[in-house]
Motif scaffolding. Sequence first.
Motif, PDB file in Angstrom:
ATOM      1  N   GLY A  69       6.353 -14.044   4.566  1.00 28.57           N
ATOM      2  CA  GLY A  69       7.619 -13.731   4.919  1.00 28.57           C
ATOM      3  C   GLY A  69       8.445 -12.666   4.582  1.00 28.57           C
ATOM      4  N   LEU A  70       8.304 -12.338   3.286  1.00 31.23           N
ATOM      5  CA  LEU A  70       9.108 -11.188   2.736  1.00 31.23           C
ATOM      6  C   LEU A  70       8.367  -9.822   3.127  1.00 31.23           C
ATOM      7  N   ALA A  71       7.057  -9.880   3.309  1.00 33.27           N
ATOM      8  CA  ALA A  71       6.354  -8.637   4.012  1.00 33.27           C
ATOM      9  C   ALA A  71       7.042  -8.462   5.471  1.00 33.27           C
ATOM     10  N   HIS A  72       7.425  -9.557   6.175  1.00 33.52           N
ATOM     11  CA  HIS A  72       7.597  -9.343   7.583  1.00 33.52           C
ATOM     12  C   HIS A  72       9.174  -9.488   7.753  1.00 33.52           C
ATOM     13  N   GLY A  73       9.862  -9.508   6.605  1.00 30.97           N
ATOM     14  CA  GLY A  73      11.220  -9.563   6.843  1.00 30.97           C
ATOM     15  C   GLY A  73      12.195 -11.095   7.328  1.00 30.97           C
ATOM     16  N   LYS A  74      11.265 -11.991   7.103  1.00 34.40           N
ATOM     17  CA  LYS A  74      11.924 -13.313   7.450  1.00 34.40           C
ATOM     18  C   LYS A  74      12.970 -13.758   6.590  1.00 34.40           C
ATOM     19  N   VAL A  75      14.053 -13.156   6.213  1.00 37.85           N
ATOM     20  CA  VAL A  75      14.855 -13.184   5.294  1.00 37.85           C
ATOM     21  C   VAL A  75      16.365 -13.536   5.971  1.00 37.85           C
ATOM     22  N   PRO A 121      -2.325  -2.270  -0.055  1.00 42.67           N
ATOM     23  CA  PRO A 121      -1.423  -1.629  -0.485  1.00 42.67           C
ATOM     24  C   PRO A 121      -0.067  -1.620   0.780  1.00 42.67           C
ATOM     25  N   LYS A 122      -0.556  -1.675   1.671  1.00 38.67           N
ATOM     26  CA  LYS A 122       0.406  -1.652   2.906  1.00 38.67           C
ATOM     27  C   LYS A 122       1.107  -2.906   2.635  1.00 38.67           C
ATOM     28  N   TYR A 123       0.468  -3.925   2.120  1.00 38.82           N
ATOM     29  CA  TYR A 123       1.374  -5.157   1.995  1.00 38.82           C
ATOM     30  C   TYR A 123       2.513  -4.791   1.126  1.00 38.82           C
ATOM     31  N   PHE A 124       2.122  -4.342  -0.063  1.00 36.57           N
ATOM     32  CA  PHE A 124       3.026  -3.686  -1.174  1.00 36.57           C
ATOM     33  C   PHE A 124       4.461  -3.132  -0.532  1.00 36.57           C
ATOM     34  N   GLU A 125       3.680  -1.978   0.372  1.00 37.04           N
ATOM     35  CA  GLU A 125       4.719  -1.196   0.968  1.00 37.04           C
ATOM     36  C   GLU A 125       5.608  -1.844   1.664  1.00 37.04           C
ATOM     37  N   GLU A 126       5.368  -2.773   2.628  1.00 42.94           N
ATOM     38  CA  GLU A 126       6.174  -3.845   3.556  1.00 42.94           C
ATOM     39  C   GLU A 126       7.121  -4.705   2.420  1.00 42.94           C
ATOM     40  N   ILE A 127       6.401  -5.198   1.708  1.00 41.85           N
ATOM     41  CA  ILE A 127       7.370  -5.976   0.695  1.00 41.85           C
ATOM     42  C   ILE A 127       8.598  -5.122   0.205  1.00 41.85           C
ATOM     43  N   GLY A 128       8.034  -4.095  -0.459  1.00 41.69           N
ATOM     44  CA  GLY A 128       9.141  -3.045  -1.307  1.00 41.69           C
ATOM     45  C   GLY A 128      10.074  -2.423  -0.295  1.00 41.69           C
TER      46      GLY A 128
END
Length: 382
Positions: free
Chosen positions: A48-54, A76-83
């Motif tokens: 959810g953090l990666a997909h912006g469900k905040v 790494p793409k995952y880190f990128e989204e979370i970041g």
Amino acid sequence: SSPQSGHTLAVLNVGAPAAGMNAAVRSTVRIGLIHGHRMLAVHDGFEGLAHGKVRSPGERGCTGRGTAPKSGSHGPKYFEEIGANISNFGIHGLIIIGGFEAFTGSLELMEGRTKYEELCIPLCIIPATVSNNVPGSDFSIGADTALNTITTTCDRIKQSAAGTKRRVFIIETMGGFCGYLATMAGLAGGADAAYIYEDHFNIHDLQVNVEHLTEKMKTTVKRGLILRNERCNENYTTDFIYNLYSEEGKGIFDCRKNVLGHMQQGGTPTPFDRNFGTKMGAKAVAWITGKIKECSRHGRIFANTDDSACLLGMRKRSLVFQPITELKEQTDFEHRIPKEQWWLKLRPILKILAKYNIELDTSEKAHLEHITHKRISLESNI
């Protein structure tokens, strides 16, 4: 309302549900607001953090429960989204409530810090899982409730045999590879045996247990209770043990088996779990508030030290913050359990209560266990 701190904290639940999680979320959010932080709830865990469900906690119910990133699935793409989302939502600190996945997921985030500066924010893990298998903590939120459920169920199952003579129940509990639930429920429910992964058993042990039960049936007590942790042995399954006892007990006792399943994850939390969750939430916020101040440079937060990512655990009745990188060597990652577990030394008592003649260690060293070093935390006034 309290003066605004200008900082934002995000709360996320990771992994399977555990009773008392909501108490931890509620306390984290309330105490966070008192500290003047803007609070955000992340739905569906790390994903959810990666997909912006905040969103703000008031907007829609409680935080969702997503599972942790499986290593390599997003890369790494995952880190990128979370970041990117940490940056977009202006998050200055993360409070992660969950079990073993919360721990491994946070370790992954730590690895991403070298490449992605956005991940350099303080984070705190609050252990919440029925399995009680999180390194760095003697207890996790939800384990007490699950234990109550199992013990109550065992009591009911035993009562069902009140009119039946000579019956043995084989009950399977949850917990992954961790035998905490099976051992403690066995101790509480007067089990004749509790099979767990950490205490290796072989066919000889099974034979001894069956013969012991056969002898027991000749006395006034004509009921038996056997507990088996779900992953104690891949070949000696619940069915195998049931078949073995059924065959060996022919003409002496009959068997029933019961897999307790997911009822262990639900239910109303016990007062212990509610209060434990509430205390942990309050402590975590106090700690992370201090860490954010410590890591602030000219209005920007940069946390890349090991002690800026901690797990809040209960050790010998004290709540202590431990850097998650330090907990790495205390962990058996393959079986998702801590290498050393305090409750294992209760197992001999379980055997004695089941009338096995064994030696019990009552030596001085058994009593005089001192805490070698206790990390004094600044927040100990809570």
